[in-house]
Design a protein around this motif. Structure first.
Motif, PDB file in Angstrom:
ATOM      1  N   VAL A  92       0.687  -1.125   0.108  1.00 51.00           N
ATOM      2  CA  VAL A  92       0.026   0.073   0.034  1.00 51.00           C
ATOM      3  C   VAL A  92       0.872   1.374   0.139  1.00 51.00           C
ATOM      4  O   VAL A  92       0.623   2.184  -0.839  1.00 51.00           O
ATOM      5  N   LEU A  93       1.921   1.215   0.854  1.00 53.21           N
ATOM      6  CA  LEU A  93       2.902   2.327   0.778  1.00 53.21           C
ATOM      7  C   LEU A  93       3.509   2.650  -0.718  1.00 53.21           C
ATOM      8  O   LEU A  93       3.872   3.683  -0.827  1.00 53.21           O
ATOM      9  N   LEU A  94       3.986   1.278  -1.143  1.00 57.52           N
ATOM     10  CA  LEU A  94       4.487   1.440  -2.411  1.00 57.52           C
ATOM     11  C   LEU A  94       3.524   2.117  -3.450  1.00 57.52           C
ATOM     12  O   LEU A  94       4.105   2.884  -4.426  1.00 57.52           O
TER      13      LEU A  94
ATOM     14  N   GLN B 267       9.954  12.710  -0.102  1.00 56.77           N
ATOM     15  CA  GLN B 267      11.283  12.292   0.621  1.00 56.77           C
ATOM     16  C   GLN B 267      10.987  11.286   1.691  1.00 56.77           C
ATOM     17  O   GLN B 267      11.934  10.442   1.909  1.00 56.77           O
ATOM     18  N   ARG B 268      10.179  11.687   2.684  1.00 54.62           N
ATOM     19  CA  ARG B 268      10.036  10.821   3.794  1.00 54.62           C
ATOM     20  C   ARG B 268       9.587   9.440   3.491  1.00 54.62           C
ATOM     21  O   ARG B 268      10.238   8.566   4.151  1.00 54.62           O
ATOM     22  N   LEU B 269       8.866   9.512   2.539  1.00 55.62           N
ATOM     23  CA  LEU B 269       8.350   7.810   2.232  1.00 55.62           C
ATOM     24  C   LEU B 269       9.286   7.224   1.340  1.00 55.62           C
ATOM     25  O   LEU B 269       9.560   5.990   1.651  1.00 55.62           O
ATOM     26  N   ARG B 270      10.025   7.779   0.752  1.00 55.01           N
ATOM     27  CA  ARG B 270      11.138   7.160   0.119  1.00 55.01           C
ATOM     28  C   ARG B 270      12.310   6.762   1.069  1.00 55.01           C
ATOM     29  O   ARG B 270      12.756   5.475   0.841  1.00 55.01           O
ATOM     30  N   THR B 271      12.626   7.459   1.956  1.00 55.93           N
ATOM     31  CA  THR B 271      13.645   7.160   2.925  1.00 55.93           C
ATOM     32  C   THR B 271      13.155   5.924   3.722  1.00 55.93           C
ATOM     33  O   THR B 271      13.721   5.106   3.901  1.00 55.93           O
ATOM     34  N   HIS B 272      11.893   5.920   4.014  1.00 56.91           N
ATOM     35  CA  HIS B 272      11.335   4.707   4.839  1.00 56.91           C
ATOM     36  C   HIS B 272      11.128   3.506   3.965  1.00 56.91           C
ATOM     37  O   HIS B 272      11.555   2.394   4.326  1.00 56.91           O
ATOM     38  N   LEU B 273      10.783   3.554   2.681  1.00 63.32           N
ATOM     39  CA  LEU B 273      10.409   2.363   1.832  1.00 63.32           C
ATOM     40  C   LEU B 273      12.122   1.873   1.467  1.00 63.32           C
ATOM     41  O   LEU B 273      12.170   0.608   1.494  1.00 63.32           O
ATOM     42  N   THR B 274      13.017   2.866   1.236  1.00 65.74           N
ATOM     43  CA  THR B 274      14.339   2.185   1.185  1.00 65.74           C
ATOM     44  C   THR B 274      14.888   1.697   2.264  1.00 65.74           C
ATOM     45  O   THR B 274      15.723   0.537   1.868  1.00 65.74           O
ATOM     46  N   ALA B 275      14.659   2.168   3.284  1.00 68.74           N
ATOM     47  CA  ALA B 275      15.415   1.389   4.441  1.00 68.74           C
ATOM     48  C   ALA B 275      14.870  -0.123   4.746  1.00 68.74           C
ATOM     49  O   ALA B 275      15.478  -0.760   5.337  1.00 68.74           O
ATOM     50  N   THR B 276      13.405  -0.070   4.431  1.00 69.78           N
ATOM     51  CA  THR B 276      12.912  -1.353   4.695  1.00 69.78           C
ATOM     52  C   THR B 276      12.972  -2.319   3.446  1.00 69.78           C
ATOM     53  O   THR B 276      12.474  -3.483   3.647  1.00 69.78           O
TER      54      THR B 276
ATOM     55  N   ALA C  32      11.621  -2.204   0.516  1.00 69.63           N
ATOM     56  CA  ALA C  32      10.567  -2.180  -0.170  1.00 69.63           C
ATOM     57  C   ALA C  32      10.669  -1.320  -1.490  1.00 69.63           C
ATOM     58  O   ALA C  32       9.896  -1.753  -2.431  1.00 69.63           O
ATOM     59  N   LEU C  33      11.488  -0.553  -1.590  1.00 71.44           N
ATOM     60  CA  LEU C  33      11.607   0.412  -2.924  1.00 71.44           C
ATOM     61  C   LEU C  33      13.072   0.127  -3.545  1.00 71.44           C
ATOM     62  O   LEU C  33      14.054   0.208  -2.631  1.00 71.44           O
ATOM     63  N   ASP C  34      13.339  -0.311  -4.548  1.00 73.67           N
ATOM     64  CA  ASP C  34      14.656  -0.386  -4.921  1.00 73.67           C
ATOM     65  C   ASP C  34      14.619   0.579  -6.409  1.00 73.67           C
ATOM     66  O   ASP C  34      13.814   1.210  -6.758  1.00 73.67           O
ATOM     67  N   ALA C  35      15.862   0.699  -6.849  1.00 74.41           N
ATOM     68  CA  ALA C  35      16.239   1.362  -8.207  1.00 74.41           C
ATOM     69  C   ALA C  35      15.361   1.120  -9.416  1.00 74.41           C
ATOM     70  O   ALA C  35      14.926   2.009 -10.096  1.00 74.41           O
ATOM     71  N   GLU C  36      15.108  -0.121  -9.413  1.00 74.74           N
ATOM     72  CA  GLU C  36      14.155  -0.523 -10.637  1.00 74.74           C
ATOM     73  C   GLU C  36      12.731  -0.089 -10.435  1.00 74.74           C
ATOM     74  O   GLU C  36      12.112   0.606 -11.505  1.00 74.74           O
ATOM     75  N   ALA C  37      12.314  -0.009  -9.401  1.00 75.57           N
ATOM     76  CA  ALA C  37      10.954   0.702  -9.044  1.00 75.57           C
ATOM     77  C   ALA C  37      11.059   2.070  -9.141  1.00 75.57           C
ATOM     78  O   ALA C  37      10.101   2.618  -9.704  1.00 75.57           O
TER      79      ALA C  37
END
Length: 366
Positions: free
Chosen positions: A35-37, A286-295, A297-302
């Motif tokens: 959902v966050l993604l 930026q806030r959500l990007r930082t969170h998703l990257t740390a977990t 859930a978010l990578d360079a391809e996405a």
């Protein structure tokens, strides 16, 4: 419901802080990673829409654009919490929410181009026309929700407004009617601190705008409007409550208008640059990007995929708005009423005669 249950929290609900770290909450759960993604994709697209619209204004392709830069978490959250049968009643600053609801970007921007008042089929998208007068859409939203209730429909209405709208009489009337008649509507106030040049401190002495809810007999809640996870959780609960027969709610999102009111506004006349800079660190994207990257859930391809999708939307906006409209003067009279009155017909004949004379004069000077 006890009166104490109607009061909002002393501080806004937050599930992800400005550094991207999760914040535990006893009442609201952090949405799932998928959902966050989805929300992050919406934020990327929303930011690109705001930037492209600003460029189109400078090119003369849009007459005006009220940017929601910095408020994208509210816009995306508002679109994501609604079901297929639910309706959105937006304001002039809610183009990102309108587009996220499925309206084509070019159609959503017709109003701001200075063409039709609404360039999209409101029934197909379940999105009411964007409104420029403050708070008038709140009355429409309440009436629509009341009608849906009478018809026994599974419909919840989400009515958007800004902090300036809460100073209008229509806001009071809509809130009072919704509470008295237990209407399935959620009022979502995006408190971005300024009604054009008037700060919030000159509009209300209440502890918060959400505190106004108890005076009408409905619950109020405050949410960090730059935390899309919290917006989804708080709005989602209010929507579910309305759907289950719990009546209306007032949600206040604490956010900030990072850019001028519109391109016609000079915000340096009423606020300091240092104040604006303080909010840069609270950027929802930026806030959500930082969170998703740390977990993980978010990578360079996405990231690349989301950026490419956002650029496709921007390209479609450019292509559509770089085309001059084929205007028919009779449209000024064609859609005022279902059957044209004799007075309107007389006015159209006068205008048509004037247009024909002007064309003849132009041809005579060639």
């Amino acid at each position: 419901m006890q009166h104490t249950d109607m009061l909002p929290r002393d501080t806004a609900v937050q599930l992800i802080d400005q550094n991207g770290a999760p914040v535990a909450d006893e009442q609201y759960a952090l949405p799932e990673a998928d959902v966050l993604l989805q929300a992050y994709r919406g934020l990327v697209e929303g930011r690109r829409i705001n930037d492209q619209a600003g460029a189109l204004v400078r090119q003369g392709r849009l007459a005006v654009y009220p940017s929601s830069h910095g408020q994208e978490a509210c816009q995306v959250g508002a679109s994501m919490v609604l079901g297929d049968a639910d309706w959105l009643f937006p304001t002039y600053r809610d183009s990102v929410a309108v587009i996220a609801r499925g309206v084509e970007p070019a159609d959503a921007l017709v109003l701001l181009k200075g063409d039709w008042h609404s360039g999209y089929d409101v029934r197909a998208h379940r999105v009411a026309p964007q409104t420029t007068p403050l708070a008038t859409q709140l009355l429409h939203a309440v009436g629509f929700a009341q009608a849906a209730k009478h018809r026994g429909e599974d419909t919840v209405v989400l009515a958007l407004c800004g902090d300036g709208a809460t100073s209008e009489g229509d806001f009071h009337e809509a809130m009072n009617f919704a509470a008295v008649f237990h209407v399935p509507v959620v009022f979502f106030v995006q408190n971005n601190e300024f009604a054009i040049s008037v700060p919030l401190s000159r509009q209300t002495a209440a502890p918060s705008l959400a505190h106004k809810a108890i005076g009408y007999g409905m619950p109020g809640q405050r949410v960090d409007g730059n935390d899309v996870a919290a917006v989804l959780a708080v709005l989602g609960e209010a929507i579910s409550r309305a759907r289950d027969g719990g009546g209306p709610s007032l949600i206040e999102a604490h956010t900030y208008r990072m850019q001028a009111h519109t391109n016609a506004d000079d915000d340096t006349r009423y606020r300091e640059r240092a104040e604006v800079q303080e909010w840069v660190a609270r950027d929802p994207l930026q806030r959500l990007r930082t969170h998703l990257t740390a977990t993980g859930a978010l990578d360079a391809e996405a990231e690349e995929r989301f950026a490419a999708g956002a650029e496709e939307i921007a390209a479609a906006m450019r292509a559509a708005l770089n085309t001059d409209a084929d205007l028919d003067p009779e449209d000024l009279f064609r859609f005022v009423t279902e059957t044209r009155s004799s007075q309107l017909e007389e006015q159209w004949q006068l205008l048509r005669d004037e247009i024909e004379r002007s064309q003849l004069e132009t041809e005579g000077h060639r």
